[in-house]
Design a protein around this motif. Structure first.
Motif, PDB file in Angstrom:
ATOM      1  N   PRO A 172       0.836  -1.213   0.000  1.00 46.19           N
ATOM      2  CA  PRO A 172       0.000   0.000   0.000  1.00 46.19           C
ATOM      3  C   PRO A 172       0.864   1.255   0.000  1.00 46.19           C
ATOM      4  O   PRO A 172       1.878   1.330   0.675  1.00 46.19           O
ATOM      5  CB  PRO A 172      -0.798  -0.133   1.297  1.00 46.19           C
ATOM      6  CG  PRO A 172      -0.880  -1.593   1.543  1.00 46.19           C
ATOM      7  CD  PRO A 172       0.442  -2.149   1.066  1.00 46.19           C
ATOM      8  N   SER A 173       0.447   2.235  -0.776  1.00 48.45           N
ATOM      9  CA  SER A 173       1.219   3.468  -0.912  1.00 48.45           C
ATOM     10  C   SER A 173       1.267   4.252   0.389  1.00 48.45           C
ATOM     11  O   SER A 173       0.315   4.264   1.167  1.00 48.45           O
ATOM     12  CB  SER A 173       0.602   4.339  -2.014  1.00 48.45           C
ATOM     13  OG  SER A 173       1.237   5.595  -2.077  1.00 48.45           O
ATOM     14  N   THR A 174       2.385   4.923   0.599  1.00 43.77           N
ATOM     15  CA  THR A 174       2.553   5.787   1.783  1.00 43.77           C
ATOM     16  C   THR A 174       2.161   7.231   1.498  1.00 43.77           C
ATOM     17  O   THR A 174       2.199   8.077   2.398  1.00 43.77           O
ATOM     18  CB  THR A 174       4.023   5.777   2.254  1.00 43.77           C
ATOM     19  OG1 THR A 174       4.857   6.203   1.161  1.00 43.77           O
ATOM     20  CG2 THR A 174       4.447   4.393   2.706  1.00 43.77           C
ATOM     21  N   LEU A 175       1.776   7.538   0.268  1.00 42.35           N
ATOM     22  CA  LEU A 175       1.614   8.934  -0.122  1.00 42.35           C
ATOM     23  C   LEU A 175       0.492   9.667   0.597  1.00 42.35           C
ATOM     24  O   LEU A 175       0.617  10.858   0.903  1.00 42.35           O
ATOM     25  CB  LEU A 175       1.411   9.028  -1.644  1.00 42.35           C
ATOM     26  CG  LEU A 175       2.675   8.826  -2.477  1.00 42.35           C
ATOM     27  CD1 LEU A 175       2.353   8.824  -3.960  1.00 42.35           C
ATOM     28  CD2 LEU A 175       3.710   9.901  -2.154  1.00 42.35           C
ATOM     29  N   VAL A 176      -0.615   8.993   0.863  1.00 41.02           N
ATOM     30  CA  VAL A 176      -1.710   9.662   1.576  1.00 41.02           C
ATOM     31  C   VAL A 176      -1.267  10.036   2.985  1.00 41.02           C
ATOM     32  O   VAL A 176      -1.517  11.151   3.462  1.00 41.02           O
ATOM     33  CB  VAL A 176      -2.966   8.767   1.612  1.00 41.02           C
ATOM     34  CG1 VAL A 176      -3.989   9.320   2.612  1.00 41.02           C
ATOM     35  CG2 VAL A 176      -3.600   8.684   0.236  1.00 41.02           C
ATOM     36  N   ASP A 177      -0.600   9.117   3.657  1.00 41.54           N
ATOM     37  CA  ASP A 177      -0.118   9.397   5.014  1.00 41.54           C
ATOM     38  C   ASP A 177       0.925  10.519   4.991  1.00 41.54           C
ATOM     39  O   ASP A 177       0.930  11.395   5.867  1.00 41.54           O
ATOM     40  CB  ASP A 177       0.489   8.133   5.633  1.00 41.54           C
ATOM     41  CG  ASP A 177      -0.532   7.029   5.787  1.00 41.54           C
ATOM     42  OD1 ASP A 177      -1.610   7.301   6.334  1.00 41.54           O
ATOM     43  OD2 ASP A 177      -0.251   5.904   5.344  1.00 41.54           O
ATOM     44  N   ILE A 178       1.813  10.482   4.005  1.00 37.73           N
ATOM     45  CA  ILE A 178       2.825  11.532   3.884  1.00 37.73           C
ATOM     46  C   ILE A 178       2.162  12.884   3.665  1.00 37.73           C
ATOM     47  O   ILE A 178       2.554  13.893   4.270  1.00 37.73           O
ATOM     48  CB  ILE A 178       3.801  11.197   2.739  1.00 37.73           C
ATOM     49  CG1 ILE A 178       4.746  10.062   3.170  1.00 37.73           C
ATOM     50  CG2 ILE A 178       4.606  12.424   2.317  1.00 37.73           C
ATOM     51  CD1 ILE A 178       5.635   9.542   2.056  1.00 37.73           C
ATOM     52  N   ALA A 179       1.132  12.914   2.815  1.00 35.76           N
ATOM     53  CA  ALA A 179       0.438  14.180   2.544  1.00 35.76           C
ATOM     54  C   ALA A 179      -0.195  14.746   3.815  1.00 35.76           C
ATOM     55  O   ALA A 179      -0.142  15.958   4.068  1.00 35.76           O
ATOM     56  CB  ALA A 179      -0.631  13.957   1.473  1.00 35.76           C
ATOM     57  N   LYS A 180      -0.784  13.882   4.633  1.00 36.10           N
ATOM     58  CA  LYS A 180      -1.406  14.338   5.880  1.00 36.10           C
ATOM     59  C   LYS A 180      -0.364  14.956   6.821  1.00 36.10           C
ATOM     60  O   LYS A 180      -0.606  15.988   7.452  1.00 36.10           O
ATOM     61  CB  LYS A 180      -2.108  13.174   6.571  1.00 36.10           C
ATOM     62  CG  LYS A 180      -3.335  12.655   5.833  1.00 36.10           C
ATOM     63  CD  LYS A 180      -3.907  11.430   6.536  1.00 36.10           C
ATOM     64  CE  LYS A 180      -5.118  10.871   5.808  1.00 36.10           C
ATOM     65  NZ  LYS A 180      -5.642   9.632   6.456  1.00 36.10           N
ATOM     66  N   ILE A 181       0.803  14.312   6.916  1.00 37.11           N
ATOM     67  CA  ILE A 181       1.843  14.808   7.821  1.00 37.11           C
ATOM     68  C   ILE A 181       2.448  16.103   7.288  1.00 37.11           C
ATOM     69  O   ILE A 181       2.680  17.048   8.053  1.00 37.11           O
ATOM     70  CB  ILE A 181       2.936  13.740   8.028  1.00 37.11           C
ATOM     71  CG1 ILE A 181       2.334  12.507   8.726  1.00 37.11           C
ATOM     72  CG2 ILE A 181       4.082  14.296   8.872  1.00 37.11           C
ATOM     73  CD1 ILE A 181       3.295  11.329   8.821  1.00 37.11           C
TER      74      ILE A 181
END
Length: 543
Positions: free
Chosen positions: A480-489
């Protein structure tokens, strides 16, 4: 008014609601160890007999039955096996429904006990699959009634049987465990209950037609575990074992699994979609945000001398943006590297938020001086080395170490710059929930922990007769991509930047419009197509 769709993370949690798990807050602790819930019961529970590894091979005939027959028919066969054992086997207390005990039965005893199986027309074409195993303790009995099947057919039947019963809490496995318990209580008469247990015994006897299954099923599974000391010979069925009955041999299922591994191929996806770069919208927004932050830096600068607060705040945000953009424009967002980057961005955010909440010139300077000291340390450790690591540029290190002032005047702090670890920092500034959510699992990839190495370089063999073991995947399917979590942080870091140097209103928004699961480039293998992990696609076989 239309009901809002559930958030993806809420949907993900739904399937875990019925898990019979002890929550973290309820687990006992001993200094630095969070203990398992069975620890207080002593050493015996630390290495319980495995349902999948030990019990399923010892009840293969029942696994085939529950896989071949519809559930009602299978339960009728199981009930009849116990009833006929009671009615027609004189020395029934010395026997049991598992293969190791059936091996001790005489021909007449076996035929009486297994008559419901032997009489079933639906099972006539599948029970011969048992004969592919030379390990099977009671093979001679099954060979009297069934002819061996073609190897391919036998493998297919056994694979399905083991796959359908390997989950110890699944319905089919629970039905098999109920068979053992029913036999144990009523045929072998090994369990006795006082009147207070009459209702529970009645629910077991009339399963699954009596009682609340949410409580009856766990009760059956818990009680079945109590039969295993007898099943595997750690406690004799009778204190005075009959002289005319062969002794129960030592039970070991490992030869069965080794035999199945030797006789059947590994089955792994022959192809799947590899990791891919992040969405175009993510790349564009991250690039634009980085440019806007850079512009805001120039609008808010007040001095060209060293400015720990201004340069530190913008440095941390731009560093996070750089890492985020790097993983967005490459496939790393769905690989191990993406998890390492996520962990680094999390640490950058917690550091920035700590500095923002404290907002003390001394602490900002402390953060900066620590970094200078670490640069000096790295320089001094390598300056006299004959062989310098290729990634190190000594000229650059020397320049950075002397940038604020001559490095000879700088101390080197060997601890943490704030005298806190990251968890303590997160607690001090109200970010413990974020730390708990992201840090532990992502840190495993940084430290090379087993689970992280396992998730990155191994894939599961789909052959249940290989116990779904792990085989090297080298470049397995994307995670699963980490990009959504990175965007939130990153957005929360921009909040801090805005608090320190208002006003900065731009935020990432692409991630609010996509389903998180769509970001994973992983794709299911084509149905029923598998390949040998050594020979490749040429050895693809049908499941």
């Amino acid at each position: 008014m239309a009901k809002k769709p559930a958030k993806p993370d809420v949907i993900k949690q739904e399937k875990f609601k019925d898990r019979n798990l002890t929550m973290l807050s309820s687990l006992p602790r001993d200094k630095g160890t969070v203990q398992n819930v069975f620890k207080k019961l002593g050493q015996g529970m630390l290495h319980p007999v495995s349902w999948f590894d030990e019990c399923v091979p010892n009840l293969l005939w029942a696994a085939i039955a529950v896989t071949t027959l519809d559930r009602d028919a299978a339960l009728v066969v199981f009930r009849e096996v116990v009833r006929r054992t009671i009615d027609f086997v004189e020395k029934r207390k010395e026997l049991f429904v598992t293969h190791n005990y059936l091996a001790l039965a005489t021909n007449d005893e076996f035929d009486a006990m297994m008559s419901p199986v032997l009489e079933s027309d639906a099972l006539k074409n599948v029970m011969g699959a048992l004969l592919i195993s030379d390990w099977l303790p009671d093979r001679r009995h099954w060979a009297r009634h069934y002819a061996p099947l073609e190897n391919e057919a036998s493998i297919e039947i056994l694979m399905a049987a083991v796959a359908n019963t390997h989950g110890h809490q699944s319905e089919r496995a629970t039905d098999m465990r109920w068979l053992k318990l029913l036999s144990f209580i009523f045929a072998q008469e090994r369990m006795f209950f006082d009147r207070s247990f009459e209702e529970a015994v009645s629910e077991i006897s009339e399963y699954p037609n009596k009682g609340e299954m949410q409580s009856v099923r766990p009760t059956i599974r818990a009680m079945e575990m109590g039969t295993r000391t007898v099943e595997f010979g750690t406690e004799n069925m009778l204190v005075d074992w009959p002289a005319d009955r062969p002794k129960l041999p030592t039970y070991d299922a490992e030869p069965f699994w080794k035999e199945m591994h030797a006789k059947t191929p590994c089955l792994v996806p022959s192809h799947f979609k590899r990791a891919d770069a992040g969405p175009k919208e993510a790349r564009q927004e991250l690039l634009e945000i980085s440019k806007l932050v850079g512009g805001h830096f120039h609008r808010t600068i007040t001095t060209t001398k060293a400015d720990p607060r201004h340069e530190g705040a913008f440095g941390l945000v731009l560093y996070a943006c750089h890492l985020a953009l790097t993983t967005a424009i490459t496939p790393t967002n769905t690989l191990a590297e993406g998890r390492i980057i996520l962990r680094t961005i999390l640490e950058a955010f917690i550091t920035l938020h700590y500095l923002t909440v404290k907002d003390d010139a001394t602490i900002w300077l402390q953060y900066r001086k620590y970094g200078q000291g670490q640069t000096k340390l790295a320089f001094l450790k390598n300056v006299r080395e004959e062989e310098i690591p290729g990634f190190i540029d000594l000229d650059e290190l020397e320049s950075f170490a002397n940038e604020d002032r001559w490095m000879e005047l700088e101390d080197i702090e060997l601890g943490h710059w704030a005298n806190l670890n990251l968890r303590k920092m997160s607690e001090e500034v109200g970010l413990r929930d974020l730390y708990d959510k992201y840090y532990d699992w992502s840190s495993g990839y940084v430290h090379g922990q087993w689970a992280s190495a396992r998730s990155t370089v191994y894939i599961n063999c789909f052959n249940s007769l290989h116990r779904f073991h792990r085989v090297p995947g080298v470049m397995g399917p994307a995670m699963p991509s980490t990009l959504v979590d990175i965007a939130k942080i990153v957005n929360r870091m921009l909040d801090d930047l805005n608090a320190l140097y208002p006003s900065f209103k731009a935020r990432l928004s692409w991630h609010k419009k996509v389903n998180e699961e769509d970001l994973s480039a992983a794709e299911r293998p084509e149905q029923n197509e598998f390949a040998d992990p050594v020979l490749g696609e040429e050895a693809a076989v049908k499941r």
